[in-house]
Motif scaffolding. Structure first.
Motif, PDB file in Angstrom:
ATOM      1  N   HIS A 300      39.929  24.944  28.190  1.00 20.21           N
ATOM      2  CA  HIS A 300      41.299  25.440  28.046  1.00 20.21           C
ATOM      3  C   HIS A 300      41.300  26.931  28.368  1.00 20.21           C
ATOM      4  CE1 HIS A 300      42.994  21.911  25.722  1.00 20.21           C
ATOM      5  NE2 HIS A 300      41.682  21.680  25.661  1.00 20.21           N
ATOM      6  N   VAL A 301      42.308  27.388  29.103  1.00 26.37           N
ATOM      7  CA  VAL A 301      42.455  28.801  29.441  1.00 26.37           C
ATOM      8  C   VAL A 301      43.737  29.325  28.810  1.00 26.37           C
ATOM      9  CG1 VAL A 301      42.794  30.492  31.285  1.00 26.37           C
ATOM     10  CG2 VAL A 301      41.168  28.612  31.597  1.00 26.37           C
ATOM     11  N   VAL A 302      43.597  30.390  28.034  1.00 34.40           N
ATOM     12  CA  VAL A 302      44.735  31.024  27.365  1.00 34.40           C
ATOM     13  C   VAL A 302      44.943  32.406  27.965  1.00 34.40           C
ATOM     14  CG1 VAL A 302      45.684  31.836  25.166  1.00 34.40           C
ATOM     15  CG2 VAL A 302      44.202  29.791  25.233  1.00 34.40           C
ATOM     16  N   ALA A 303      46.179  32.700  28.404  1.00 32.49           N
ATOM     17  CA  ALA A 303      46.450  34.004  29.014  1.00 32.49           C
ATOM     18  C   ALA A 303      47.924  34.356  28.851  1.00 32.49           C
ATOM     19  CB  ALA A 303      46.075  33.995  30.493  1.00 32.49           C
ATOM     20  N   PRO A 304      48.238  35.649  28.771  1.00 34.01           N
ATOM     21  CA  PRO A 304      49.631  36.057  28.574  1.00 34.01           C
ATOM     22  C   PRO A 304      50.477  35.996  29.839  1.00 34.01           C
ATOM     23  CG  PRO A 304      48.216  37.988  28.675  1.00 34.01           C
ATOM     24  CD  PRO A 304      47.313  36.796  28.696  1.00 34.01           C
ATOM     25  N   GLU A 305      49.841  35.889  31.011  1.00 28.59           N
ATOM     26  CA  GLU A 305      50.606  35.899  32.255  1.00 28.59           C
ATOM     27  C   GLU A 305      51.378  34.596  32.462  1.00 28.59           C
ATOM     28  OE1 GLU A 305      47.313  36.269  32.058  1.00 28.59           O
ATOM     29  OE2 GLU A 305      46.711  38.208  32.902  1.00 28.59           O
ATOM     30  N   ARG A 306      52.382  34.687  33.338  1.00 25.65           N
ATOM     31  CA  ARG A 306      53.152  33.493  33.697  1.00 25.65           C
ATOM     32  C   ARG A 306      52.349  32.599  34.625  1.00 25.65           C
ATOM     33  NH1 ARG A 306      58.858  34.515  36.516  1.00 25.65           N
ATOM     34  NH2 ARG A 306      57.413  35.724  37.814  1.00 25.65           N
ATOM     35  N   ARG A 307      51.502  33.234  35.471  1.00 26.20           N
ATOM     36  CA  ARG A 307      50.630  32.480  36.375  1.00 26.20           C
ATOM     37  C   ARG A 307      49.341  33.271  36.557  1.00 26.20           C
ATOM     38  NH1 ARG A 307      55.156  33.668  39.608  1.00 26.20           N
ATOM     39  NH2 ARG A 307      55.623  31.467  39.918  1.00 26.20           N
ATOM     40  N   PRO A 308      48.227  32.577  36.783  1.00 25.88           N
ATOM     41  CA  PRO A 308      46.945  33.284  36.924  1.00 25.88           C
ATOM     42  C   PRO A 308      46.941  34.206  38.135  1.00 25.88           C
ATOM     43  CG  PRO A 308      46.607  30.917  36.654  1.00 25.88           C
ATOM     44  CD  PRO A 308      48.066  31.124  36.884  1.00 25.88           C
ATOM     45  N   MET A 309      46.358  35.382  37.991  1.00 23.62           N
ATOM     46  CA  MET A 309      46.067  36.304  39.077  1.00 23.62           C
ATOM     47  C   MET A 309      47.290  36.793  39.838  1.00 23.62           C
ATOM     48  SD  MET A 309      42.989  36.541  38.474  1.00 23.62           S
ATOM     49  CE  MET A 309      42.876  37.837  39.663  1.00 23.62           C
ATOM     50  N   GLU A 310      48.487  36.625  39.278  1.00 23.36           N
ATOM     51  CA  GLU A 310      49.689  37.038  39.999  1.00 23.36           C
ATOM     52  C   GLU A 310      49.693  38.538  40.275  1.00 23.36           C
ATOM     53  OE1 GLU A 310      54.574  36.683  39.763  1.00 23.36           O
ATOM     54  OE2 GLU A 310      53.347  36.108  38.032  1.00 23.36           O
ATOM     55  N   ARG A 311      49.237  39.336  39.330  1.00 29.98           N
ATOM     56  CA  ARG A 311      49.275  40.788  39.502  1.00 29.98           C
ATOM     57  C   ARG A 311      48.400  41.233  40.668  1.00 29.98           C
ATOM     58  NH1 ARG A 311      46.283  45.011  38.295  1.00 29.98           N
ATOM     59  NH2 ARG A 311      44.707  43.771  37.209  1.00 29.98           N
ATOM     60  N   VAL A 312      47.287  40.523  40.896  1.00 26.03           N
ATOM     61  CA  VAL A 312      46.359  40.913  41.962  1.00 26.03           C
ATOM     62  C   VAL A 312      46.692  40.222  43.282  1.00 26.03           C
ATOM     63  CG1 VAL A 312      43.930  40.908  42.684  1.00 26.03           C
ATOM     64  CG2 VAL A 312      44.538  41.351  40.296  1.00 26.03           C
ATOM     65  N   LEU A 313      47.015  38.935  43.231  1.00 26.68           N
ATOM     66  CA  LEU A 313      47.131  38.130  44.441  1.00 26.68           C
ATOM     67  C   LEU A 313      48.543  37.695  44.781  1.00 26.68           C
ATOM     68  CD1 LEU A 313      43.997  35.834  43.979  1.00 26.68           C
ATOM     69  CD2 LEU A 313      44.187  37.898  45.367  1.00 26.68           C
ATOM     70  N   GLY A 314      49.493  37.869  43.852  1.00 27.78           N
ATOM     71  CA  GLY A 314      50.852  37.440  44.119  1.00 27.78           C
ATOM     72  C   GLY A 314      51.129  36.040  43.596  1.00 27.78           C
ATOM     73  N   PRO A 315      52.414  35.652  43.547  1.00 24.92           N
ATOM     74  CA  PRO A 315      52.780  34.373  42.928  1.00 24.92           C
ATOM     75  C   PRO A 315      52.288  33.148  43.688  1.00 24.92           C
ATOM     76  CG  PRO A 315      54.697  35.430  43.932  1.00 24.92           C
ATOM     77  CD  PRO A 315      53.596  36.439  43.954  1.00 24.92           C
ATOM     78  N   GLU A 316      52.297  33.192  45.018  1.00 29.27           N
ATOM     79  CA  GLU A 316      51.920  32.003  45.781  1.00 29.27           C
ATOM     80  C   GLU A 316      50.449  31.654  45.589  1.00 29.27           C
ATOM     81  OE1 GLU A 316      55.430  33.990  47.695  1.00 29.27           O
ATOM     82  OE2 GLU A 316      53.461  34.653  46.999  1.00 29.27           O
TER      83      GLU A 316
END
Length: 512
Positions: A300-316
């Motif tokens: 299980h992965v728990v994170a505060p973001e809406r999607r993984p790595m969005e800040r670095v790589l973008g939503p897509e």
């Protein structure tokens, strides 16, 4: 772990290749006898070198020729076509060379030339001939690369590496990838065998805590009361993982992953575990998730973001990475945080409780700048260095995760926690200790591995206002460009290796 050797493929280069078959900048992968060989052309010159990268074995024929070097498509290591030397990390070992003759309208690959693995080994063994003392504080990528390049380039003074780690320099990226997944044995992990340090007169003091730096006296203090004198000092203290500040964060089944020792502890614990909670959807967190899924654990992965790595790589790309992990059975709890670890249960802010035999915390790192700060060096969210990686104190350099340098590509001061950046900075520091006055101008690069999927990233874009997708992300065939005010800052790619190399080379040209 080694596969049966495959038969050589491609043309027999000893039989000659028509000159017109190879255009300027072109390459052909073939063989001479049983050895795979790369034949490359630059202008009217032809070169033949070993065709496999000495880092992870990438096929150099699928890479890119730049001037008289070839760049590996996998992790952007660089080799001299003239000598086979590994001139740019992450490779350090050279590849073999063969003589090439031109006659009768063909290029003929002839006798093999054994590489000079360390052309300065004799000088290194006679280190007493030079009294200059270089002390390196750290035991990671930048520290190793500094020591190795000093000896490679003929430095004959003393080289002392003071490392808080209990292991000699090793391949840290593997700790969250194949090694953690159980696909790479531990004897793959060291960057060099123990005899390398003996043969090249590099003194390593492991498990050593440096407690202070006296700039005026040119000494570093070590826990226990000993002082070590230096003429040149290199600070490569790296970064340390950020830990959770919640109840239960120090339970024995809660781990961070930064060192080989951390990886060993996680592997030992994983053998007895069934359910894992990974806190954080960063690259390190998701690589750990992939590695532990390979061990057939419930993750299980728990994170505060809406999607993984969005800040670095973008939503897509963020959505694609999430779907990739979900296809492999990872369960995400996004827009959530952990509030407590209560025995074998992880409590989330939203009220849910997740059972966990093992908890891995991957929520980022912070640079170890305390020594530099206490010594009075200039600090600004890292140790400030000039274009030559020298700090505010002459003769003291900083490299790797702690260094904040003037980046010619973005036009901004950067501090980046990338393995290849740290290694190349160490190489630049070594050359500057030797008086080269070499500016650090490399384009930042990192790679990340998720199951069988590699993601390469060149440049650096903390913020962007335009994101361009070439190709198809879902088809695993894409380039993603990140721009700000029309300027290209970074490119991420999946299975576009040559394009990634070309983008890197274009960024280098624009900065000159």
């Amino acid at each position: 772990m080694s596969a049966e050797p495959s038969k050589p493929s491609g043309p027999d280069l000893a039989q000659g290749i028509p000159l017109d078959d190879l255009e300027d900048g072109g390459m052909i992968g073939g063989h001479v006898g049983d050895e795979p060989v790369l034949l490359a052309r630059r202008g009217d010159e032809f070169f033949a070198i070993g065709s496999s990268c000495s880092h992870y074995g990438g096929p150099l024929a699928d890479g890119l020729v730049v001037a008289d070097t070839v760049r590996c498509p996998w992790h952007h290591a660089r080799f001299s076509l003239r000598t086979g030397e590994a001139v740019g990390a992450p490779a350090f070992n050279p590849v073999s060379c063969w003589r090439v003759q031109k006659r009768d309208g063909k290029a003929w690959v002839g006798k093999k030339i054994e590489p000079t693995e360390q052309r300065s080994a004799a000088k290194a063994r006679n280190a007493s001939e030079d009294t200059e003392r270089v002390v390196i504080v750290g035991g990671g990528a930048a520290a190793f690369a500094t020591a190795e390049m000093l000896r490679r380039e003929g430095f004959a003074g003393s080289v002392t590496l003071l490392s808080a780690d209990d292991a000699a320099p090793y391949d840290r990226p593997n700790c969250s990838k194949d090694y953690l997944a159980g696909n790479a044995p531990e004897d793959w992990i060291p960057l060099k065998p123990p005899e390398f340090y003996r043969e090249h007169a590099i003194e390593i003091a492991l498990g050593t805590d440096v407690t202070g730096i006296d700039i005026k006296a040119h000494q570093v203090a070590i826990a226990g009361g000993r002082n070590v004198a230096f003429d040149k000092l290199v600070l490569a203290t790296g970064a340390e993982p950020i830990r959770l500040d919640i109840p239960g964060a120090h339970e024995p089944h809660v781990h961070t992953l930064r060192s080989l020792g951390d990886a060993r502890a996680i592997i030992a614990h994983a053998k007895q575990a069934q359910r894992v909670v990974v806190v954080g959807a960063s690259f390190i967190g998701l690589e750990v998730a992939a590695a532990l899924r390979a061990r057939e654990l419930e993750v299980h992965v728990v994170a505060p973001e809406r999607r993984p790595m969005e800040r670095v790589l973008g939503p897509e790309l963020g959505d694609f990475i999430r779907e990739l992990h979900e296809e492999h059975g990872v369960i995400f709890h996004l827009e959530e945080t952990v509030t407590a670890i209560e025995g074998k249960n992880v409590r989330l802010k939203g009220g849910k409780t997740l059972p966990a035999d093992l908890v891995i915390v991957g929520i980022g790192v912070r640079p170890r700048i305390q020594l530099a700060e206490q010594a009075g060096l200039t600090i600004d969210r890292g140790v400030v260095v000039n274009a030559y990686l020298e700090t505010s104190a002459p003769g003291i350099y900083a490299a790797g995760d702690i260094a904040r340098w003037p980046d010619p590509h973005s036009g901004e001061p950067l501090r980046i926690e990338h393995w290849v950046v740290a290694e190349r900075q160490g190489q630049t520091v070594a050359r500057n200790i030797l008086g080269w006055r070499e500016r650090f101008v490399d384009v930042p690069f990192f790679w990340s591995q998720h199951y069988d999927l590699p993601i390469n990233y060149v440049g650096h874009a903390e913020k962007w206002d335009a994101l361009e997708i070439e190709g198809d992300i879902k088809a695993r065939d894409c380039l993603v460009r990140y721009r700000r005010d029309g300027k290209l800052l970074a490119v991420a790619s999946i299975y576009r290796d040559v394009d990634s190399l070309k983008e890197e080379w274009a960024m280098e040209r624009r900065a000159t």
